[in-house]
Design a protein around this motif. Structure first.
Motif, PDB file in Angstrom:
ATOM      1  N   LEU A 197      -0.304   0.424  -2.028  1.00 46.09           N
ATOM      2  CA  LEU A 197       1.113   0.616  -1.711  1.00 46.09           C
ATOM      3  C   LEU A 197       1.889  -0.692  -1.857  1.00 46.09           C
ATOM      4  N   ALA A 198       1.303  -1.794  -1.377  1.00 44.56           N
ATOM      5  CA  ALA A 198       1.971  -3.095  -1.493  1.00 44.56           C
ATOM      6  C   ALA A 198       2.162  -3.485  -2.954  1.00 44.56           C
ATOM      7  N   LEU A 199       1.177  -3.171  -3.773  1.00 42.98           N
ATOM      8  CA  LEU A 199       1.230  -3.576  -5.174  1.00 42.98           C
ATOM      9  C   LEU A 199       2.177  -2.723  -6.020  1.00 42.98           C
ATOM     10  N   ILE A 200       2.727  -1.678  -5.436  1.00 39.75           N
ATOM     11  CA  ILE A 200       3.798  -0.956  -6.130  1.00 39.75           C
ATOM     12  C   ILE A 200       4.969  -1.909  -6.369  1.00 39.75           C
TER      13      ILE A 200
ATOM     14  N   VAL B 268      -3.421  -7.749   5.532  1.00 40.43           N
ATOM     15  CA  VAL B 268      -3.834  -6.419   5.072  1.00 40.43           C
ATOM     16  C   VAL B 268      -5.290  -6.147   5.456  1.00 40.43           C
ATOM     17  N   THR B 269      -6.174  -7.105   5.189  1.00 46.52           N
ATOM     18  CA  THR B 269      -7.598  -6.889   5.418  1.00 46.52           C
ATOM     19  C   THR B 269      -7.913  -6.728   6.902  1.00 46.52           C
ATOM     20  N   VAL B 270      -7.339  -7.598   7.722  1.00 51.28           N
ATOM     21  CA  VAL B 270      -7.553  -7.484   9.166  1.00 51.28           C
ATOM     22  C   VAL B 270      -6.818  -6.275   9.712  1.00 51.28           C
ATOM     23  N   GLY B 271      -5.590  -6.058   9.246  1.00 53.60           N
ATOM     24  CA  GLY B 271      -4.813  -4.928   9.738  1.00 53.60           C
ATOM     25  C   GLY B 271      -5.486  -3.588   9.505  1.00 53.60           C
ATOM     26  N   ALA B 272      -6.191  -3.448   8.387  1.00 54.08           N
ATOM     27  CA  ALA B 272      -6.867  -2.175   8.083  1.00 54.08           C
ATOM     28  C   ALA B 272      -7.988  -1.872   9.060  1.00 54.08           C
TER      29      ALA B 272
ATOM     30  N   VAL C 226       2.614   1.486   4.593  1.00 48.34           N
ATOM     31  CA  VAL C 226       3.733   0.909   3.833  1.00 48.34           C
ATOM     32  C   VAL C 226       4.144  -0.426   4.450  1.00 48.34           C
ATOM     33  N   TRP C 227       4.077  -0.514   5.788  1.00 47.83           N
ATOM     34  CA  TRP C 227       4.508  -1.737   6.479  1.00 47.83           C
ATOM     35  C   TRP C 227       3.326  -2.573   6.970  1.00 47.83           C
ATOM     36  N   MET C 228       2.121  -2.004   6.945  1.00 45.67           N
ATOM     37  CA  MET C 228       0.934  -2.807   7.260  1.00 45.67           C
ATOM     38  C   MET C 228       0.690  -3.838   6.160  1.00 45.67           C
ATOM     39  N   GLY C 229       1.205  -3.565   4.957  1.00 46.48           N
ATOM     40  CA  GLY C 229       1.008  -4.495   3.863  1.00 46.48           C
ATOM     41  C   GLY C 229       2.347  -4.921   3.272  1.00 46.48           C
ATOM     42  N   THR C 230       2.810  -6.135   3.502  1.00 47.31           N
ATOM     43  CA  THR C 230       2.053  -7.113   4.280  1.00 47.31           C
ATOM     44  C   THR C 230       2.971  -7.727   5.350  1.00 47.31           C
ATOM     45  N   SER C 231       2.888  -7.233   6.561  1.00 44.99           N
ATOM     46  CA  SER C 231       3.609  -7.848   7.666  1.00 44.99           C
ATOM     47  C   SER C 231       2.594  -8.348   8.678  1.00 44.99           C
TER      48      SER C 231
END
Length: 481
Positions: free
Chosen positions: A100-103, A186-190, A223-228
């Motif tokens: 999603l972030a890479l969109i 992103v990695t930790v948030g997931a 959508v907002w987990m990556g990357t806030s």
């Protein structure tokens, strides 16, 4: 609860439709307000961003992940062993968030997100202001107010220093810059999806946890987990609660209790608003088994560590929070109208959690009401022959052994957990300290509402309803995070 009854399905659809109307109303009213006097300070009310249809390198991957989870997610969640399910959830949630972030492309979607003039890395590179960390902590509160010399950027001023120190320490170990910061978040948030899954399993049973797994993976919140940075905060808070749940249900209570306390202390120094995680923590304690208070001394001991360290290094949490409130009203927070945001924030929440969660919350509320209205159950314990009393005494024996209602059934227990998350979010809303941008600020609370979708029948249809809004939002808007 999980039956495929038509009246229930109609009520689910009605709840989802009502939520969609709330979002539409917030968008229309927000558009009028923003064009009339510009007091909302958002470009795509109620969301922070602006209109900009686009595709990007993450488009194909995001669609592929969504199709795969819809097609195979419920089946794999039911069949994989628990030990394989947890890394599968983490891996898929990570890929979903990254795609999603890479969109928006690598630079705009990941590498530059945390380097804007509002963000943490604005003072991390170069690292002069945090070259001496103890000195920076002692001086931290002197730069919170907008008129103070060299005042902090909004996100640094708006959070306790553990948030900024995370990126300082990443820089110190050679992982400096926006790209590494974005990958970290992103990695930790997931992992938050795994933490919520573990909690649901120990408190409400494995069956409901498995049903919730695909919805935790395919969350619009990604959508907002990556990357806030709020995605990272959400993961820390989620693991604090997961460890607390393990402690109160007897899983190595000393170790998990202490670790939970350490993370709970850290959450308060990542974000002031994360103190409201205590509301969900109380629900975890309520749902724990009978010896649930035994790990509390270890949790409380762990809870003192992070505050003690920061206090000894010269940072005063309460003084900083007082100054933050002043700073908040010095900026856009003092102009944004409370009368709009107090309900438009809830429209943002609908977009974070998706229609499946809204429908699941309806079912959770119904389960909670049934539980509250249920008569008190009576446990009849056989009386030994040598202790039998007169008939008139025997009549009252069972009534003296009343037990609580059947609140240990899985569905009501999960209902308590998700309703506690909703309550924490409502308290944050009424406080007036979260006017706009709640699509990222409330991630730590919204993630705990996602398991409500486990109550729904026909999971594939509801997973489609989760994936489509996330894909549309990321392709039609250029969001702030």
């Amino acid at each position: 609860m999980l039956g495929d009854r038509r009246p229930d399905i109609r009520r689910d659809l009605s709840a989802a439709l009502a939520a969609a109307l709330l979002v539409l109303t917030a968008a229309v009213v927000g558009h009028v307000i923003e064009h009339r006097d510009g007091t909302l300070f958002v470009g795509a009310a109620p969301l922070y961003g602006h209109w900009g249809p686009h595709v990007g390198p993450g488009t194909a991957a995001a669609v592929a992940v969504a199709v795969a989870v819809v097609a195979y997610g419920p089946l794999l969640a039911a069949r994989l062993s628990w030990r394989r399910l947890l890394p599968a959830v983490w891996g898929t949630a990570t890929v979903w968030t990254f795609s999603l972030a890479l969109i928006d492309g690598w630079e705009r979607g990941v590498a530059r997100r945390l380097t804007t003039r509002y963000e943490y890395l604005r003072v991390i590179s170069p690292v002069d202001r945090f070259h001496d960390i103890p000195a920076a902590l002692r001086d931290f509160t002197h730069h919170i107010l907008l008129h103070s010399p060299d005042h902090w950027p909004p996100h640094i001023a708006g959070h306790p220093p553990a948030a900024t120190l995370t990126f300082v320490l990443l820089d110190r170990i050679g992982l400096g810059g926006g790209a590494w910061a974005g990958v970290w978040c992103v990695t930790v948030g997931a992992t938050a999806a795994v933490a919520v899954l573990v909690t649901v399993r120990v408190l409400a049973g494995e069956a409901l946890a498995r049903r919730a797994a695909p919805f935790l993976v395919l969350a619009p919140a990604a959508v907002w987990m990556g990357t806030s940075a709020d995605g990272y905060f959400a993961a820390v808070a989620a693991w604090a609660l997961a460890l607390l749940a393990l402690a109160v249900t007897g899983h190595r209570p000393r170790t998990t209790g202490l670790a939970s306390g350490l993370l709970l202390g850290l959450t308060a120094y990542l974000s002031y608003g994360l103190t409201l995680i205590a509301v969900i923590g109380c629900a975890v304690l309520l749902l724990g088994c009978r010896p649930r208070l035994r790990p509390l001394p270890y949790t409380l001991a762990g809870l003192t560590v992070v505050p003690m360290v920061f206090t000894l290094l010269g940072f005063n949490w309460w003084d900083a929070y007082r100054l933050l409130v002043t700073r908040y009203y010095e900026g856009a927070g003092g102009i944004r109208p409370y009368g709009y945001w107090v309900w438009a924030n809830l429209a943002c929440t609908v977009l974070i959690v998706g229609p499946a969660t809204v429908a699941g919350l309806r079912r959770a509320g119904a389960a909670a009401l049934r539980m509250a209205a249920a008569p008190v159950r009576v446990r009849s314990t056989p009386v030994p022959e040598d202790r039998k009393t007169a008939p008139e005494d025997r009549k009252t024996a069972p009534e003296d052994r009343r037990t609580v209602p059947e609140d240990r059934m899985p569905a009501p227990r999960l209902a308590v957990l998700v309703i506690a998350a909703l309550l924490a979010l409502l308290v944050a809303d009424l406080s007036g300290m979260s006017k706009a941008e709640t699509e990222r600020i409330w991630l730590p609370f919204a993630l705990w509402m996602l398991p409500a979708a486990a109550f729904l029948p026909r999971p594939r249809a509801w997973l489609v309803a989760q994936a489509v809004p996330a894909l549309l939002l990321n392709h039609l808007l250029l969001t702030g995070w």
